[in-house]
Write a protein that holds these residues in place. Structure first.
Motif, PDB file in Angstrom:
ATOM      1  N   VAL A 130      43.657  36.329  50.840  1.00  0.00           N
ATOM      2  CA  VAL A 130      44.821  37.194  51.068  1.00  0.00           C
ATOM      3  C   VAL A 130      45.790  36.526  52.038  1.00  0.00           C
ATOM      4  CG1 VAL A 130      45.593  39.401  52.008  1.00  0.00           C
ATOM      5  CG2 VAL A 130      43.579  39.313  50.523  1.00  0.00           C
ATOM      6  N   ASN A 131      45.279  35.940  53.107  1.00  0.00           N
ATOM      7  CA  ASN A 131      46.156  35.269  54.068  1.00  0.00           C
ATOM      8  C   ASN A 131      46.902  34.105  53.429  1.00  0.00           C
ATOM      9  OD1 ASN A 131      45.788  36.877  56.362  1.00  0.00           O
ATOM     10  ND2 ASN A 131      43.929  35.789  56.954  1.00  0.00           N
ATOM     11  N   ALA A 132      46.197  33.341  52.598  1.00  0.00           N
ATOM     12  CA  ALA A 132      46.845  32.205  51.937  1.00  0.00           C
ATOM     13  C   ALA A 132      47.958  32.672  51.014  1.00  0.00           C
ATOM     14  CB  ALA A 132      45.817  31.393  51.153  1.00  0.00           C
ATOM     15  N   MET A 133      47.727  33.744  50.255  1.00  0.00           N
ATOM     16  CA  MET A 133      48.742  34.228  49.323  1.00  0.00           C
ATOM     17  C   MET A 133      49.896  34.902  50.050  1.00  0.00           C
ATOM     18  SD  MET A 133      48.132  33.245  46.293  1.00  0.00           S
ATOM     19  CE  MET A 133      49.246  34.313  45.355  1.00  0.00           C
ATOM     20  N   LYS A 134      49.608  35.575  51.151  1.00  0.00           N
ATOM     21  CA  LYS A 134      50.691  36.172  51.938  1.00  0.00           C
ATOM     22  C   LYS A 134      51.600  35.089  52.512  1.00  0.00           C
ATOM     23  CE  LYS A 134      49.721  39.703  54.668  1.00  0.00           C
ATOM     24  NZ  LYS A 134      48.996  40.566  55.640  1.00  0.00           N
ATOM     25  N   GLY A 135      51.028  33.936  52.795  1.00  0.00           N
ATOM     26  CA  GLY A 135      51.828  32.822  53.267  1.00  0.00           C
ATOM     27  C   GLY A 135      52.524  32.061  52.164  1.00  0.00           C
ATOM     28  N   ALA A 136      52.145  32.342  50.911  1.00  0.00           N
ATOM     29  CA  ALA A 136      52.675  31.586  49.780  1.00  0.00           C
ATOM     30  C   ALA A 136      53.775  32.315  49.025  1.00  0.00           C
ATOM     31  CB  ALA A 136      51.538  31.241  48.806  1.00  0.00           C
ATOM     32  N   THR A 137      53.838  33.651  49.122  1.00  0.00           N
ATOM     33  CA  THR A 137      54.784  34.404  48.306  1.00  0.00           C
ATOM     34  C   THR A 137      55.128  35.734  48.959  1.00  0.00           C
ATOM     35  OG1 THR A 137      55.196  35.295  46.079  1.00  0.00           O
ATOM     36  CG2 THR A 137      52.955  35.515  46.952  1.00  0.00           C
ATOM     37  N   ASP A 138      56.306  36.237  48.610  1.00  0.00           N
ATOM     38  CA  ASP A 138      56.706  37.589  49.005  1.00  0.00           C
ATOM     39  C   ASP A 138      56.479  38.578  47.878  1.00  0.00           C
ATOM     40  OD1 ASP A 138      57.565  36.851  51.569  1.00  0.00           O
ATOM     41  OD2 ASP A 138      59.522  36.231  50.807  1.00  0.00           O
ATOM     42  N   LYS A 139      56.061  38.096  46.724  1.00  0.00           N
ATOM     43  CA  LYS A 139      55.849  38.965  45.576  1.00  0.00           C
ATOM     44  C   LYS A 139      54.457  39.602  45.650  1.00  0.00           C
ATOM     45  CE  LYS A 139      57.765  38.414  41.726  1.00  0.00           C
ATOM     46  NZ  LYS A 139      58.202  38.053  40.360  1.00  0.00           N
ATOM     47  N   PRO A 140      54.244  40.716  44.949  1.00  0.00           N
ATOM     48  CA  PRO A 140      52.898  41.299  44.918  1.00  0.00           C
ATOM     49  C   PRO A 140      51.922  40.362  44.213  1.00  0.00           C
ATOM     50  CG  PRO A 140      54.374  42.446  43.398  1.00  0.00           C
ATOM     51  CD  PRO A 140      55.223  41.519  44.198  1.00  0.00           C
ATOM     52  N   PHE A 141      50.701  40.347  44.697  1.00  0.00           N
ATOM     53  CA  PHE A 141      49.677  39.499  44.086  1.00  0.00           C
ATOM     54  C   PHE A 141      48.360  40.254  44.070  1.00  0.00           C
ATOM     55  CE2 PHE A 141      49.655  38.555  48.632  1.00  0.00           C
ATOM     56  CZ  PHE A 141      48.307  38.674  48.950  1.00  0.00           C
ATOM     57  N   LYS A 142      47.483  39.826  43.182  1.00  0.00           N
ATOM     58  CA  LYS A 142      46.160  40.447  43.079  1.00  0.00           C
ATOM     59  C   LYS A 142      45.081  39.417  43.419  1.00  0.00           C
ATOM     60  CE  LYS A 142      46.105  39.578  38.087  1.00  0.00           C
ATOM     61  NZ  LYS A 142      46.137  40.178  36.744  1.00  0.00           N
ATOM     62  N   VAL A 143      44.010  39.907  44.013  1.00  0.00           N
ATOM     63  CA  VAL A 143      42.832  39.099  44.296  1.00  0.00           C
ATOM     64  C   VAL A 143      41.777  39.461  43.261  1.00  0.00           C
ATOM     65  CG1 VAL A 143      40.980  38.653  45.948  1.00  0.00           C
ATOM     66  CG2 VAL A 143      43.347  38.897  46.743  1.00  0.00           C
ATOM     67  N   ALA A 144      41.215  38.462  42.610  1.00  0.00           N
ATOM     68  CA  ALA A 144      40.272  38.704  41.522  1.00  0.00           C
ATOM     69  C   ALA A 144      38.849  38.372  41.950  1.00  0.00           C
ATOM     70  CB  ALA A 144      40.655  37.866  40.300  1.00  0.00           C
ATOM     71  N   PHE A 145      37.887  39.102  41.412  1.00  0.00           N
ATOM     72  CA  PHE A 145      36.487  38.894  41.788  1.00  0.00           C
ATOM     73  C   PHE A 145      35.583  39.428  40.690  1.00  0.00           C
ATOM     74  CE2 PHE A 145      38.072  42.860  43.440  1.00  0.00           C
ATOM     75  CZ  PHE A 145      37.124  43.784  43.051  1.00  0.00           C
ATOM     76  N   LEU A 146      34.383  38.889  40.624  1.00  0.00           N
ATOM     77  CA  LEU A 146      33.385  39.350  39.667  1.00  0.00           C
ATOM     78  C   LEU A 146      32.953  40.766  40.032  1.00  0.00           C
ATOM     79  CD1 LEU A 146      32.188  37.802  37.251  1.00  0.00           C
ATOM     80  CD2 LEU A 146      30.165  37.372  38.649  1.00  0.00           C
ATOM     81  N   GLY A 147      32.989  41.679  39.065  1.00  0.00           N
ATOM     82  CA  GLY A 147      32.651  43.072  39.326  1.00  0.00           C
ATOM     83  C   GLY A 147      31.171  43.282  39.588  1.00  0.00           C
ATOM     84  N   PRO A 148      30.800  44.380  40.253  1.00  0.00           N
ATOM     85  CA  PRO A 148      29.395  44.605  40.629  1.00  0.00           C
ATOM     86  C   PRO A 148      28.460  44.769  39.432  1.00  0.00           C
ATOM     87  CG  PRO A 148      30.749  46.543  41.127  1.00  0.00           C
ATOM     88  CD  PRO A 148      31.689  45.433  40.779  1.00  0.00           C
ATOM     89  N   ALA A 149      28.945  45.375  38.346  1.00  0.00           N
ATOM     90  CA  ALA A 149      28.086  45.517  37.171  1.00  0.00           C
ATOM     91  C   ALA A 149      27.730  44.149  36.607  1.00  0.00           C
ATOM     92  CB  ALA A 149      28.770  46.385  36.115  1.00  0.00           C
ATOM     93  N   GLN A 150      28.747  43.311  36.443  1.00  0.00           N
ATOM     94  CA  GLN A 150      28.523  41.953  35.947  1.00  0.00           C
ATOM     95  C   GLN A 150      27.669  41.149  36.912  1.00  0.00           C
ATOM     96  OE1 GLN A 150      29.573  40.287  33.040  1.00  0.00           O
ATOM     97  NE2 GLN A 150      28.198  38.727  33.855  1.00  0.00           N
ATOM     98  N   GLN A 151      27.982  41.232  38.204  1.00  0.00           N
ATOM     99  CA  GLN A 151      27.239  40.459  39.202  1.00  0.00           C
ATOM    100  C   GLN A 151      25.764  40.836  39.215  1.00  0.00           C
ATOM    101  OE1 GLN A 151      29.088  38.297  41.973  1.00  0.00           O
ATOM    102  NE2 GLN A 151      27.114  37.432  41.468  1.00  0.00           N
ATOM    103  N   SER A 152      25.481  42.106  38.990  1.00  0.00           N
ATOM    104  CA  SER A 152      24.100  42.572  39.111  1.00  0.00           C
ATOM    105  C   SER A 152      23.170  41.975  38.065  1.00  0.00           C
ATOM    106  CB  SER A 152      24.055  44.108  39.027  1.00  0.00           C
ATOM    107  OG  SER A 152      24.325  44.562  37.708  1.00  0.00           O
ATOM    108  N   ILE A 153      23.700  41.646  36.888  1.00  0.00           N
ATOM    109  CA  ILE A 153      22.812  41.170  35.818  1.00  0.00           C
ATOM    110  C   ILE A 153      22.602  39.662  35.834  1.00  0.00           C
ATOM    111  CG2 ILE A 153      23.454  43.114  34.339  1.00  0.00           C
ATOM    112  CD1 ILE A 153      25.035  41.022  32.655  1.00  0.00           C
TER     113      ILE A 153
END
Length: 346
Positions: A130-153
């Motif tokens: 988040v800090n890196a992207m806040k320093g890189a752009t003023d536009k909205p951005f999303k952080v992506a991650f593997l969901g808990p259901a997928q991670q669990s299996i």
């Protein structure tokens, strides 16, 4: 679709990953027992790479940027899944990072994270992103991650003996993480999940509800069909079967691959819930040729036959992280140009 209080017609976003510059190699961020960054030099290189990634998305006219996963090791052929599988478990309590090999030929090179105790949130996982992207752009951005259901299996459970209970504790840990990112001013998050085409059991949605409790950020769900060097895991889209999951999900946007031949049936999306935005891929991430602007524009027009423009998010299919930078960004810029053409027609 509303973005920062403004209604955007045919909003655009990428999925989650783009290729890294050649000068950024190896693992950037540490595990729970390490500093956040493995070195100051890596921090500078990573933050510079994030600026390049954000700038390319801005040039393409994207409305919501992605973090580009510039902290992942994309340059190790055949082993790109290793950091995706381990990044979250290595930063939560209750895990030993390397257990038995994965299941099947494709996943045998990747060691499963082993669950040794109750899963707990210990410290921020994506704060540096988040800090890196806040320093890189003023536009909205999303952080992506593997969901808990997928991670669990894909973990070796030596503690819970109950996969759903394990997944729900993962969701509680990620809820703590999302609340922290929200307090930092992060505006959007995206869970990545390849489980839904395989099973439509509703415990997956229960995990989402736990994870997103109290979260006001824009919430994306990318249903992944698998993509490592153009090789997928899923060969049947199962769109109709997944509709009940989409109806019950607490997310705002559901994104699916829809360009390559196996997933080109658009009629199933006529039943997509009207209270959510549907993101459909219009750039082929299984083809190394750059999609021409007129071809992408025609793909968008065909999707508008089943989804109105106020509920269609335009995106690539997933997998551009495995391309060369030249090809990945050329595809993205052509997509942005095609969106402008179609917007002018509406």
């Amino acid at each position: 679709m509303q973005i920062r209080g403004q209604e955007i017609l045919l909003p655009t976003s990428a999925v989650s990953a783009f290729p890294r510059p050649h000068w950024l190699q190896g693992r950037v961020l540490g595990s729970l027992a390490e500093p956040v960054y493995r070195s100051h030099n890596l921090r500078v290189a990573y933050e510079d790479a994030s600026k390049i990634c954000a700038r390319e998305q801005e040039l393409a006219g994207l409305d919501v940027l992605c973090d580009g996963a510039q902290y992942y090791e994309w340059e190790a052929p055949g082993f790109q899944l290793e950091p995706i599988f381990h990044f979250i478990p290595e930063n939560l309590g209750g895990f030993a990072p390397y257990g038995p090999p994965g299941d099947g030929v494709k996943y045998a090179p990747f060691y499963k994270a082993t669950v040794t105790g109750p899963v707990e949130w210990k410290r921020p996982v994506f704060e540096a992103v988040v800090n890196a992207m806040k320093g890189a752009t003023d536009k909205p951005f999303k952080v992506a991650f593997l969901g808990p259901a997928q991670q669990s299996i894909i973990c070796d459970d030596q503690h819970y003996g109950d996969g759903v209970a394990f997944a729900k504790d993962l969701a509680r840990a990620m809820n703590a993480e999302l609340r922290y990112l929200q307090s930092m001013g992060c505006e959007a998050v995206q869970l990545i999940d390849v489980l839904a085409p395989y099973t439509q059991d509703m415990w997956q949605i229960e995990c989402q509800e736990i994870m997103f409790e109290g979260i006001d950020m824009l919430k994306f769900w990318h249903v992944c069909y698998g993509s490592v060097d153009g090789q997928r895991d899923v060969f049947e889209a199962k769109t109709r079967e997944m509709i009940p999951l989409f109806e019950a999900s607490p997310v705002d946007v559901v994104h699916l691959e829809s360009t390559s031949a196996e997933f080109g049936d658009l009629t199933a999306y006529k039943d997509f819930p009207t209270d959510k935005v549907l993101g459909l891929g219009v750039v082929d991430a299984k083809n190394y040729m750059v999609d021409p602007v007129d071809v992408i524009a025609d793909r968008i027009r065909r999707r508008l036959e089943v989804v109105p423009p106020e509920r269609l998010l335009v995106a690539p299919d997933c997998g551009l992280g495995y391309f060369s930078r030249t090809t990945a960004y050329a595809k993205l810029r052509n997509m942005g140009e095609a969106v402008e053409i179609v917007r002018a027609e509406l």
